[in-house]
Design a protein around this motif. Structure first.
Motif, PDB file in Angstrom:
ATOM      1  N   GLY A 185       0.812  -1.226   0.000  1.00  0.00           N
ATOM      2  CA  GLY A 185       0.000   0.000   0.000  1.00  0.00           C
ATOM      3  C   GLY A 185       0.839   1.267   0.000  1.00  0.00           C
ATOM      4  O   GLY A 185       0.567   2.215  -0.736  1.00  0.00           O
ATOM      5  N   SER A 237      -9.083   0.947  -3.174  1.00  0.00           N
ATOM      6  CA  SER A 237      -7.967   0.016  -3.357  1.00  0.00           C
ATOM      7  C   SER A 237      -7.692  -0.779  -2.077  1.00  0.00           C
ATOM      8  O   SER A 237      -7.047  -0.282  -1.155  1.00  0.00           O
ATOM      9  CB  SER A 237      -6.718   0.811  -3.767  1.00  0.00           C
ATOM     10  OG  SER A 237      -5.643  -0.065  -3.996  1.00  0.00           O
ATOM     11  N   ASN A 239      -5.713  -3.118   0.159  1.00  0.00           N
ATOM     12  CA  ASN A 239      -4.323  -3.593   0.220  1.00  0.00           C
ATOM     13  C   ASN A 239      -3.973  -4.150   1.592  1.00  0.00           C
ATOM     14  O   ASN A 239      -2.819  -4.098   2.015  1.00  0.00           O
ATOM     15  CB  ASN A 239      -3.361  -2.445  -0.135  1.00  0.00           C
ATOM     16  CG  ASN A 239      -3.485  -2.059  -1.586  1.00  0.00           C
ATOM     17  OD1 ASN A 239      -2.970  -2.737  -2.459  1.00  0.00           O
ATOM     18  ND2 ASN A 239      -4.223  -0.997  -1.850  1.00  0.00           N
ATOM     19  N   GLY A 260      -6.858  -3.279  -6.205  1.00  0.00           N
ATOM     20  CA  GLY A 260      -5.923  -3.297  -5.082  1.00  0.00           C
ATOM     21  C   GLY A 260      -5.078  -4.552  -5.088  1.00  0.00           C
ATOM     22  O   GLY A 260      -5.316  -5.491  -5.856  1.00  0.00           O
ATOM     23  N   GLY A 261      -4.094  -4.573  -4.185  1.00  0.00           N
ATOM     24  CA  GLY A 261      -3.139  -5.681  -4.145  1.00  0.00           C
ATOM     25  C   GLY A 261      -3.552  -6.846  -3.270  1.00  0.00           C
ATOM     26  O   GLY A 261      -2.984  -7.928  -3.384  1.00  0.00           O
ATOM     27  N   ASN A 289      -2.163  -8.102  -8.981  1.00  0.00           N
ATOM     28  CA  ASN A 289      -1.129  -8.202  -7.940  1.00  0.00           C
ATOM     29  C   ASN A 289      -0.023  -9.206  -8.302  1.00  0.00           C
ATOM     30  O   ASN A 289       0.708  -9.666  -7.434  1.00  0.00           O
ATOM     31  CB  ASN A 289      -1.737  -8.466  -6.554  1.00  0.00           C
ATOM     32  CG  ASN A 289      -2.264  -9.879  -6.369  1.00  0.00           C
ATOM     33  OD1 ASN A 289      -2.013 -10.768  -7.184  1.00  0.00           O
ATOM     34  ND2 ASN A 289      -2.995 -10.088  -5.296  1.00  0.00           N
TER      35      ASN A 289
END
Ligand SMILES: NC(=O)c1ccc[n+]([C@@H]2O[C@H](COP(=O)([O-])OP(=O)(O)OC[C@H]3O[C@@H](n4cnc5c(N)ncnc54)[C@H](O)[C@@H]3O)[C@@H](O)[C@H]2O)c1
Length: 362
Positions: A185, A237, A239, A260-261, A289
């Motif tokens: 993030g 997002s 994260n 987002g991751g 990701n």
């Protein structure tokens, strides 16, 4: 084991139970697919309450890696391993070395890396016993912390969503809410600040928020992830942990992009339909990701950050391809991403949206 469990196992090529009495190691290695190359995926070190729970997790995670690696254009199938135990108390160099010997016994069918509960220095130890460990420290020729390219990939996915929705590959002037400013993030914040986005962050750890705001004083902070998701944003997002998007959050979401991751962002698969019905563009987590796995896979060829970053930039193109396919099919991006990954696995490898400049692009 119940017959239904055997049905689950049928989707996997190989599942190996590893036990070493001298060190107390109990691990399970799952090779889901080697259709595109050696199975690649991290080792999760976690105190699973039962062996069934560990097996269930490793089967699910290894299958997900097949899809992630296929979409990333890697010449790798999907695999994953779990070590059962509390990493804070059970992890010893001897246990990690015993684990490394089991990885070595698979002779390259499975390549391991870090996951929850295992870190770069752990891979250095595992690598003392096997050449099939990646994500080692830079001093040993390793790729180091994979969050560097994970964040870059998420940023590329977000740019692609912006291009798809607004016709401009940039977040400049857009309001982006980032839930979780840990390793991924906070690096994502750096990319977005450079791109000219307006940023709001939140984290359960106040020190993580303070660290971001010390670097970027213009970044705002929200009370928590629920408040952030419900605030006026262009992009939300996630994260932090999985399951950030459930029916309630999606019903109140005001962002038009979710990117987002975090792994496993959807609380259940039906959330992808809810997002689509609300007109939200969702970039599947395992698509955007993948920068981390691209980073550690590059190490197998002699790590070159520039080459790995170039490969990660291609997440812009793969995300555009998935969003276009979803629109053309009238499906969700999650379904379109699965389909494109399955086509690549079945056909042995074409990825028209990726450059052929890397040694492990098939
Ligand atoms: N690191 C990688 O290369 C990588 C690769 C692929 C996917 N991921 C996924 O990305 C996510 C983040 O990974 P990371 O490496 O940055 O982990 P991290 O542990 O460094 O950061 C996670 C952050 O989220 C915060 N957090 C936890 N619960 C929260 C909540 N409810 N609300 C707000 N903040 C919360 C934590 O305090 C921490 O700062 C994870 O889901 C991870 O599985 C990471």
């Amino acid at each position: 084991m119940a017959p239904t469990d055997l049905v689950d196992l049928a989707g996997h090529e190989q599942v190996v139970f590893c036990s070493d009495t001298d060190t107390g190691l109990h691990a399970v290695i799952a090779v889901h697919s080697t259709a595109l190359g050696p199975a690649l995926g991290g080792t999760r070190f976690h105190p699973y309450p039962t062996l069934d729970a560990a097996v269930g997790d490793v089967l699910r995670l290894s299958r997900a890696m097949s899809y992630k690696n296929a979409l990333a254009g890697l010449a790798h199938g999907g695999g994953k391993a779990v070590i059962v135990g509390d990493p804070h108390t059970a992890k010893t160099p001897q246990l990690l070395r015993a684990y490394g010997r089991f990885v070595e016994s698979l002779a390259g069918r499975y390549v391991t890396a870090c996951d929850v509960g295992t870190y770069v220095p752990d891979m250095d130890v595992v690598a003392e016993e096997t050449r099939w460990a990646t994500g080692r420290s830079p001093e040993r020729g390793g790729a180091g912390d994979s969050s560097v390219l994970t964040a870059l990939g998420v940023f590329q996915g977000m740019r692609a969503a912006a291009q798809h929705l607004w016709g401009v590959p940039s977040l400049a002037g857009r309001r982006v809410g980032i839930a979780g400013v840990g390793k991924v993030g906070r690096r994502l914040v750096d990319h977005l600040v450079e791109d000219g986005a307006e940023i709001v962050v939140t984290d359960v750890d106040p020190a993580a928020v303070d660290a971001v705001r010390a670097r970027h004083p213009d970044v705002a902070a929200a009370e928590d992830a629920d408040v952030l998701a419900r605030s006026p944003l262009d992009v939300f997002s996630p994260n932090a942990l999985g399951g950030a998007l459930d029916d309630d959050v999606v019903a109140d979401l005001r962002a038009t992009v979710v990117c987002g991751g975090a792994n496993n962002q959807l609380a259940h698969p039906g959330v992808a339909d809810l997002l689509a019905r609300r007109g939200v563009v969702y970039t599947p987590d395992f698509l955007v990701n993948a920068g981390g796995v691209i980073q550690v896979s590059d190490e197998l060829h002699g790590f070159d950050m520039e080459r790995a970053a170039g490969r990660t930039q291609a997440i812009f193109d793969s995300t555009l391809a998935v969003l276009a396919a979803a629109e053309a099919d009238g499906s969700t991006p999650a379904v379109a991403a699965d389909r494109l990954a399955e086509e690549r696995m079945a056909g042995g490898g074409a990825t028209p949206w990726l450059p052929r400049s890397s040694p492990d692009v098939s």
